[in-house]
Design an enzyme around this catalytic site. Structure first.
Site, PDB file in Angstrom:
ATOM      1  N   ASN A   9      39.057   3.350  -1.222  1.00  0.00           N
ATOM      2  CA  ASN A   9      37.608   3.129  -1.179  1.00  0.00           C
ATOM      3  C   ASN A   9      37.231   2.831   0.270  1.00  0.00           C
ATOM      4  O   ASN A   9      37.504   1.738   0.771  1.00  0.00           O
ATOM      5  CB  ASN A   9      37.267   1.943  -2.101  1.00  0.00           C
ATOM      6  CG  ASN A   9      35.808   1.522  -1.999  1.00  0.00           C
ATOM      7  OD1 ASN A   9      34.984   2.218  -1.422  1.00  0.00           O
ATOM      8  ND2 ASN A   9      35.497   0.359  -2.559  1.00  0.00           N
ATOM      9  N   LYS A  11      34.395   2.470   1.563  1.00  0.00           N
ATOM     10  CA  LYS A  11      33.173   1.662   1.673  1.00  0.00           C
ATOM     11  C   LYS A  11      32.229   2.255   2.735  1.00  0.00           C
ATOM     12  O   LYS A  11      32.218   3.466   2.904  1.00  0.00           O
ATOM     13  CB  LYS A  11      33.534   0.206   1.962  1.00  0.00           C
ATOM     14  CG  LYS A  11      34.557  -0.334   0.959  1.00  0.00           C
ATOM     15  CD  LYS A  11      34.687  -1.816   0.963  1.00  0.00           C
ATOM     16  CE  LYS A  11      35.713  -2.242  -0.080  1.00  0.00           C
ATOM     17  NZ  LYS A  11      35.888  -3.682  -0.182  1.00  0.00           N
ATOM     18  N   HIS A  94      31.264  -2.002  -8.665  1.00  0.00           N
ATOM     19  CA  HIS A  94      32.025  -2.725  -7.640  1.00  0.00           C
ATOM     20  C   HIS A  94      31.331  -4.051  -7.343  1.00  0.00           C
ATOM     21  O   HIS A  94      30.111  -4.125  -7.327  1.00  0.00           O
ATOM     22  CB  HIS A  94      32.127  -1.874  -6.370  1.00  0.00           C
ATOM     23  CG  HIS A  94      33.114  -2.431  -5.390  1.00  0.00           C
ATOM     24  ND1 HIS A  94      32.821  -3.498  -4.576  1.00  0.00           N
ATOM     25  CD2 HIS A  94      34.404  -2.095  -5.132  1.00  0.00           C
ATOM     26  CE1 HIS A  94      33.891  -3.779  -3.853  1.00  0.00           C
ATOM     27  NE2 HIS A  94      34.863  -2.940  -4.160  1.00  0.00           N
ATOM     28  N   GLU A 164      39.462  -6.458  -9.887  1.00  0.00           N
ATOM     29  CA  GLU A 164      39.358  -6.881  -8.498  1.00  0.00           C
ATOM     30  C   GLU A 164      38.769  -8.287  -8.421  1.00  0.00           C
ATOM     31  O   GLU A 164      37.547  -8.457  -8.449  1.00  0.00           O
ATOM     32  CB  GLU A 164      38.432  -5.923  -7.740  1.00  0.00           C
ATOM     33  CG  GLU A 164      38.909  -4.499  -7.698  1.00  0.00           C
ATOM     34  CD  GLU A 164      38.364  -3.775  -6.479  1.00  0.00           C
ATOM     35  OE1 GLU A 164      39.175  -3.298  -5.689  1.00  0.00           O
ATOM     36  OE2 GLU A 164      37.136  -3.734  -6.307  1.00  0.00           O
ATOM     37  N   GLY A 170      38.881  -7.980   0.606  1.00  0.00           N
ATOM     38  CA  GLY A 170      38.624  -8.036   2.043  1.00  0.00           C
ATOM     39  C   GLY A 170      38.967  -9.372   2.689  1.00  0.00           C
ATOM     40  O   GLY A 170      38.596  -9.632   3.832  1.00  0.00           O
ATOM     41  N   SER A 210      42.774  -6.786  -1.245  1.00  0.00           N
ATOM     42  CA  SER A 210      43.751  -7.021  -0.171  1.00  0.00           C
ATOM     43  C   SER A 210      45.124  -6.405  -0.442  1.00  0.00           C
ATOM     44  O   SER A 210      46.157  -6.988  -0.108  1.00  0.00           O
ATOM     45  CB  SER A 210      43.876  -8.522   0.124  1.00  0.00           C
ATOM     46  OG  SER A 210      42.648  -9.029   0.597  1.00  0.00           O
TER      47      SER A 210
HETATM   48  P1  PGA Z   1      40.156  -4.542   0.096  1.00  0.00           P
HETATM   49  O1  PGA Z   1      39.001  -3.970  -0.847  1.00  0.00           O
HETATM   50  O2  PGA Z   1      41.387  -3.744  -0.179  1.00  0.00           O
HETATM   51  O3  PGA Z   1      39.629  -4.357   1.492  1.00  0.00           O
HETATM   52  O4  PGA Z   1      40.337  -5.989  -0.251  1.00  0.00           O
HETATM   53  C1  PGA Z   1      39.274  -3.581  -2.159  1.00  0.00           C
HETATM   54  C2  PGA Z   1      38.014  -3.071  -2.827  1.00  0.00           C
HETATM   55  O5  PGA Z   1      36.952  -3.680  -2.658  1.00  0.00           O
HETATM   56  O6  PGA Z   1      38.027  -2.052  -3.537  1.00  0.00           O
END
Ligand code: PGA
Length: 254
Positions: A9, A11, A94, A164, A170, A210
Site C-alpha cells: 500500500n 498510500k 483503511h 491492522e 507507521g 510496521s
Molecule cells: P505500515 O502501514 O506498514 O507503514 O505500518 C501499513 C498500512 O497502513 O497498511
C-alpha cells in the site's frame, strides 16, 4: 486453498515517474517469486502507468479507495466502474480513511457493496486504537467493525481481510506475531459465525502494521496469518522483495 498474499500500500507517496522507477526496480524479481500473490496499490493517478508496466507478469494491481456511487456529480471522486476497468483489488476501510476522512462503518459497508457489484476484490481493513487495545477491547472493536462492514453481504470468494492495529501502523511498533495471530483467529471465527465453515477456511486474513523484512518471517510462521499489508516498507524495492521472498519460503499454501 489459501495462497499467501503480500500487498504493498503505497498510500499518498510516489509521483508517476517515481512509481515507474519503483516498479521497474522490482518487477522482474517480484514476478519470478512464486507461490505468493503479490499486489501493489499505487495512488490513483499511477494506476494506468503501473498497469502497463506489470502487464504479462504475475503482479496484480489494486487501488487504495473508491467512492460508492457508479457515476455522477461527485467532484474529485473515483468510481467503482472506473477502477474495475483498471485493477482487480481495492482497499476498503483503511484506518487512515476512518481517522482522517471520517469514514464510518456504514460508509465502509456501502463501499464493500459497490466493489462487489463491479467484481473488484475488496481488501477490508479492521483494527483497534491504542487505548482500545490497552482497555482490552480489541475483540469487541474488531468484531463490531467486521460485522458493520459485512452487514447484509453474502460471503464472497476472494474476500481479503487485513487486521491492522492502528497503534502499529507507521509507528515502527508492530504487534507481536502471537497477538496478531490471536486476533486473526478471532476474525476467522467471526467469518465462521457470519457465514460458514468453508468461508472461514477460505478467507485470507493478513496482518498489517510496521511489517518489515526484519519481522516478516515471524508473522508468516503463525498458523492463522495468510500474508501482510505493507505500507512504508513497500516503498523500497529491496524491502518489499525480501518480504515477498520470505513469505514464499515460510508460509506455504494452506
Ligand atoms: P505500515 O502501514 O506498514 O507503514 O505500518 C501499513 C498500512 O497502513 O497498511
Amino acid at each position: 486453498m489459501r495462497v499467501p498474499m503480500i500487498i504493498g500500500n503505497w498510500k499518498m507517496n510516489t509521483t508517476v515517474s517515481e512509481a515507474t522507477e519503483l516498479v521497474n526496480e522490482m518487477r522482474q524479481e517480484l514476478d519470478q517469486t512464486g507461490s505468493v500473490d503479490k499486489v501493489i496499490c499505487p495512488p490513483f493517478i499511477s494506476l494506468t502507468t503501473v498497469r502497463e508496466l506489470i502487464k504479462g507478469s504475475s503482479i496484480k494491481l489494486g487501488a487504495q479507495n473508491l467512492y460508492f456511487t457508479e457515476k455522477g456529480a461527485y467532484t474529485g471522486e473515483i468510481s467503482p466502474l472506473m477502477l474495475a476497468d483498471l485493477c482487480q483489488f481495492v482497499i476498503i476501510g483503511h484506518s487512515e480513511r476512518r481517522q482522517y476522512f471520517n469514514e464510518t462503518g456504514e460508509v465502509t459497508n456501502k463501499k464493500m457493496r459497490a466493489a462487489l457489484k463491479v467484481k473488484l476484490n475488496p481488501i477490508l481493513c479492521v483494527g483497534e486504537k491504542l487505548e482500545e487495545n490497552e482497555e482490552g477491547r480489541t475483540e469487541e472493536i474488531v468484531t463490531e467493525q467486521l460485522r458493520t462492514s459485512l452487514a447484509g453481504l453474502d460471503y464472497l470468494t476472494g474476500l481479503i481481510i487485513a487486521y491492522e492495529p492502528i497503534w502499529a501502523i507507521g509507528t515502527g511498533k508492530a504487534a507481536t506475531a502471537e497477538q496478531a495471530d490471536e486476533t486473526i483467529g478471532l476474525i476467522r471465527h467471526n467469518i465462521f459465525e457470519l457465514y460458514n465453515e468453508r468461508a472461514a477456511r477460505d478467507v485470507r486474513i493478513l496482518y498489517g502494521g510496521s511489517v518489515t523484512a526484519a519481522n516478516t518471517t515471524e508473522f508468516m510462521r503463525q498458523p492463522e496469518i495468510d500474508g501482510a499489508l505493507v505500507g512504508g516498507a513497500s516503498l523500497r524495492a529491496s524491502q518489499f522483495l525480501s518480504i515477498v521472498k520470505q513469505t514464499a519460503e515460510t508460509r506455504r499454501v494452506r
